[in-house]
Write a protein that holds these residues in place. Structure first.
Motif, PDB file in Angstrom:
ATOM      1  N   GLU A   5      45.281  44.168  43.628  1.00 25.08           N
ATOM      2  CA  GLU A   5      44.151  43.507  44.247  1.00 25.08           C
ATOM      3  C   GLU A   5      43.276  44.573  44.893  1.00 25.08           C
ATOM      4  OE1 GLU A   5      44.821  39.489  43.377  1.00 25.08           O
ATOM      5  OE2 GLU A   5      43.174  40.350  44.501  1.00 25.08           O
ATOM      6  N   ARG A  73      51.571  36.691  47.565  1.00 25.46           N
ATOM      7  CA  ARG A  73      50.241  36.141  47.316  1.00 25.46           C
ATOM      8  C   ARG A  73      50.200  35.431  45.960  1.00 25.46           C
ATOM      9  NH1 ARG A  73      45.371  40.314  47.487  1.00 25.46           N
ATOM     10  NH2 ARG A  73      46.141  40.460  49.635  1.00 25.46           N
ATOM     11  N   MET A  74      50.770  36.066  44.944  1.00 30.57           N
ATOM     12  CA  MET A  74      50.818  35.447  43.620  1.00 30.57           C
ATOM     13  C   MET A  74      51.613  34.149  43.653  1.00 30.57           C
ATOM     14  SD  MET A  74      51.537  38.963  41.515  1.00 30.57           S
ATOM     15  CE  MET A  74      52.199  38.104  40.106  1.00 30.57           C
ATOM     16  N   ASP A  76      52.119  32.134  46.239  1.00 31.17           N
ATOM     17  CA  ASP A  76      51.384  31.106  46.972  1.00 31.17           C
ATOM     18  C   ASP A  76      50.280  30.500  46.109  1.00 31.17           C
ATOM     19  OD1 ASP A  76      53.005  31.570  49.135  1.00 31.17           O
ATOM     20  OD2 ASP A  76      51.554  32.790  50.230  1.00 31.17           O
ATOM     21  N   GLU A  77      49.622  31.348  45.324  1.00 29.51           N
ATOM     22  CA  GLU A  77      48.588  30.837  44.429  1.00 29.51           C
ATOM     23  C   GLU A  77      49.187  29.902  43.380  1.00 29.51           C
ATOM     24  OE1 GLU A  77      46.813  34.353  42.874  1.00 29.51           O
ATOM     25  OE2 GLU A  77      45.625  34.763  44.684  1.00 29.51           O
ATOM     26  N   VAL A  80      49.988  26.463  44.863  1.00 35.48           N
ATOM     27  CA  VAL A  80      48.806  25.630  45.073  1.00 35.48           C
ATOM     28  C   VAL A  80      48.418  24.908  43.795  1.00 35.48           C
ATOM     29  CG1 VAL A  80      46.341  25.676  45.582  1.00 35.48           C
ATOM     30  CG2 VAL A  80      47.933  26.967  47.010  1.00 35.48           C
ATOM     31  N   ASP A  81      48.482  25.618  42.671  1.00 33.38           N
ATOM     32  CA  ASP A  81      48.093  25.024  41.385  1.00 33.38           C
ATOM     33  C   ASP A  81      49.107  25.446  40.337  1.00 33.38           C
ATOM     34  OD1 ASP A  81      46.872  23.838  39.273  1.00 33.38           O
ATOM     35  OD2 ASP A  81      45.168  25.209  39.163  1.00 33.38           O
ATOM     36  N   PRO A  89      49.325  31.507  33.703  1.00 29.76           N
ATOM     37  CA  PRO A  89      49.893  32.139  34.896  1.00 29.76           C
ATOM     38  C   PRO A  89      50.904  33.225  34.570  1.00 29.76           C
ATOM     39  CG  PRO A  89      50.753  29.918  34.608  1.00 29.76           C
ATOM     40  CD  PRO A  89      49.644  30.070  33.625  1.00 29.76           C
ATOM     41  N   THR A  92      48.855  36.256  33.717  1.00 26.62           N
ATOM     42  CA  THR A  92      48.258  36.800  34.940  1.00 26.62           C
ATOM     43  C   THR A  92      49.279  37.597  35.733  1.00 26.62           C
ATOM     44  OG1 THR A  92      46.694  34.949  35.054  1.00 26.62           O
ATOM     45  CG2 THR A  92      47.070  36.200  37.078  1.00 26.62           C
TER      46      THR A  92
END
Length: 218
Positions: A5, A73-74, A76-77, A80-81, A89, A92
């Motif tokens: 990031e 962070r990955m 948590d993302e 969420v979705d 995903p 990613t």
């Protein structure tokens, strides 16, 4: 070395040193990597490395802490979705972890990066907590045990990247490879190899074996 990031930290000499350290630790191992070699790879002086991190051990701990933050962070993302609508995903995650594969492989194989592994286990426990609510039968093993083994199995994908790519016949780093991996994982997780009845029978057999081999009380 590509970064996961772009944020303010990534614009600093400290971040360049961290990235260089991950590369050198991945290539040479912790014992083989040197402050001087890391400094040369980062384009800074050895003194600046020591100024920012103090020691090689502290530098390694900072590398682990950075990966913990990014993987959290990955995760948590994804929570969420969890249904992909824009990007695969799995692809990613592979792309973001790609620059750190050698570091991860070396760290875990050599027995360090304990905070990183432990944080991934905690994240796995969070997923299992939700999954267990919809589970019709009680688990055979505790949540922490399942999260620990599941984390180890999941980490095999980035660590064994080359072998898995060879077995699938396509590089995992490509969109085609990421798609095949995602579909394969979905099939594995949604279609267990054992029926509940067969699993229960095997569990009972294991319990009997354990009882028969346990030492008798004196």
């Amino acid at each position: 070395m590509a970064r996961i990031e772009a944020d303010l930290e990534d614009l600093t000499a400290r971040a360049r040193i961290r990235d260089a350290a991950m590369r050198r630790f991945g290539e040479c191992g912790f014992e083989g990597a040197t402050i001087r070699g890391i400094a040369e790879a980062a384009g800074v002086s050895s003194g600046l490395v020591r100024h920012h991190f103090g020691s090689k051990q502290a530098l390694r701990e900072a590398c682990d802490a950075y990966l913990v933050k990014e993987i959290r962070r990955m995760n948590d993302e994804a929570r969420v979705d969890s249904t992909p609508t824009v990007a695969n995903p799995v692809g990613t995650a592979l792309a973001k972890l790609g620059p750190y594969q050698r570091y991860l492989a070396r760290a875990l194989a050599e027995g360090w990066a304990a905070p990183l592994f432990d944080e991934m286990v905690r994240m796995s426990e969070e997923w299992l907590e939700e999954a267990d609510k919809a589970r019709p039968d009680p688990p055979f093993a505790g949540r922490k045990a399942r999260a620990t083994v599941g984390t180890a199995m999941g980490l095999a994908v980035p660590i064994l990247h080359q072998h898995i790519s060879r077995g699938l016949g396509v590089d995992l780093a490509t969109p085609q490879g990421a798609h095949l991996l995602a579909v394969t994982l979905l099939d594995i997780y949604s279609h267990p190899m054992l029926t509940p009845e067969a699993a229960a029978s095997m569990r009972d057999a294991l319990e009997k074996l354990r009882d028969s081999t346990s030492p008798s009380p004196s």
